[in-house]
Design a protein around this motif. Structure first.
Motif, PDB file in Angstrom:
ATOM      1  N   MET A   1       0.819  -1.186   0.000  1.00 40.81           N
ATOM      2  CA  MET A   1       0.000   0.000   0.000  1.00 40.81           C
ATOM      3  C   MET A   1       0.870   1.260   0.000  1.00 40.81           C
ATOM      4  N   ILE A   5       0.393   4.462  -2.569  1.00 41.62           N
ATOM      5  CA  ILE A   5       0.119   5.832  -2.121  1.00 41.62           C
ATOM      6  C   ILE A   5       1.162   6.778  -2.701  1.00 41.62           C
ATOM      7  N   TRP A  33       2.713   6.752   5.875  1.00 43.34           N
ATOM      8  CA  TRP A  33       1.936   5.903   4.969  1.00 43.34           C
ATOM      9  C   TRP A  33       2.782   5.422   3.803  1.00 43.34           C
ATOM     10  N   LYS A  40      -0.508   2.642   8.497  1.00 41.58           N
ATOM     11  CA  LYS A  40      -1.448   2.618   7.373  1.00 41.58           C
ATOM     12  C   LYS A  40      -2.567   3.615   7.661  1.00 41.58           C
ATOM     13  N   PRO A  41      -3.049   4.295   6.632  1.00 44.05           N
ATOM     14  CA  PRO A  41      -4.143   5.242   6.854  1.00 44.05           C
ATOM     15  C   PRO A  41      -5.450   4.511   7.164  1.00 44.05           C
ATOM     16  N   LEU A  46      -7.774   7.086   3.630  1.00 44.22           N
ATOM     17  CA  LEU A  46      -7.460   6.397   2.385  1.00 44.22           C
ATOM     18  C   LEU A  46      -8.409   6.858   1.274  1.00 44.22           C
ATOM     19  N   LEU A  57     -10.390   3.582  -4.855  1.00 47.12           N
ATOM     20  CA  LEU A  57     -10.120   3.135  -3.495  1.00 47.12           C
ATOM     21  C   LEU A  57      -9.689   1.671  -3.496  1.00 47.12           C
ATOM     22  N   LEU A  60      -6.054   1.465  -4.537  1.00 48.83           N
ATOM     23  CA  LEU A  60      -5.177   2.037  -3.522  1.00 48.83           C
ATOM     24  C   LEU A  60      -5.057   1.108  -2.317  1.00 48.83           C
ATOM     25  N   ALA A  61      -6.168   0.531  -1.896  1.00 48.00           N
ATOM     26  CA  ALA A  61      -6.164  -0.319  -0.709  1.00 48.00           C
ATOM     27  C   ALA A  61      -5.603  -1.708  -0.954  1.00 48.00           C
TER      28      ALA A  61
END
Length: 128
Positions: A1, A5, A33, A40-41, A46, A57, A60-61
């Protein structure tokens, strides 16, 4: 992740400080992050990162799914201009410009205040 980011931030040309501002956190949080061993956010942050960097999303996740949140040129609909949404005078333009530079939490508070003031005006007009 962390790599996703960083990649998303770099592709949009945002600095860590700029992304932090849009996500409503400190730049050191963004640095954490982006660090492989960092924190982790949470989901809310996120999501803000995904919106700010125009990625999905899901990608990204998890790294799966479509990366870009934008539709392809063939999928895009013709843009519609709704004049009532845009600034109609210099005062409104100034307010919008300032609003777009605020931290998300400050912006949300200001919108709530403006809505409250507007509803009070409407209530006074109806009763008066």
């Amino acid at each position: 992740m962390a790599d996703r980011i960083r990649l998303a931030r770099q592709r949009t040309g945002l600095s860590q400080a700029e992304l932090a501002d849009q996500a409503g956190v400190t730049s050191s949080a963004v640095a954490q992050w982006e660090s492989p061993r960092g924190t982790k956010p949470d989901l809310n942050h996120l999501l803000r990162v995904a919106v700010a960097t125009n990625v999905t999303l899901d990608w990204l996740a998890t790294g799966s799914g479509a990366k870009s949140a934008r539709k392809s040129a063939s999928q895009e609909e013709s843009p519609t201009l709704v004049l009532s949404v845009f600034a109609q005078n210099p005062v409104e333009e100034t307010v919008l410009t300032c609003l777009r530079t605020m931290r998300p939490r400050t912006r949300d508070l200001l919108v709530s205040l403006v809505q409250e003031l507007a509803s009070n005006k409407t209530t006074k007009l109806k009763s008066g």
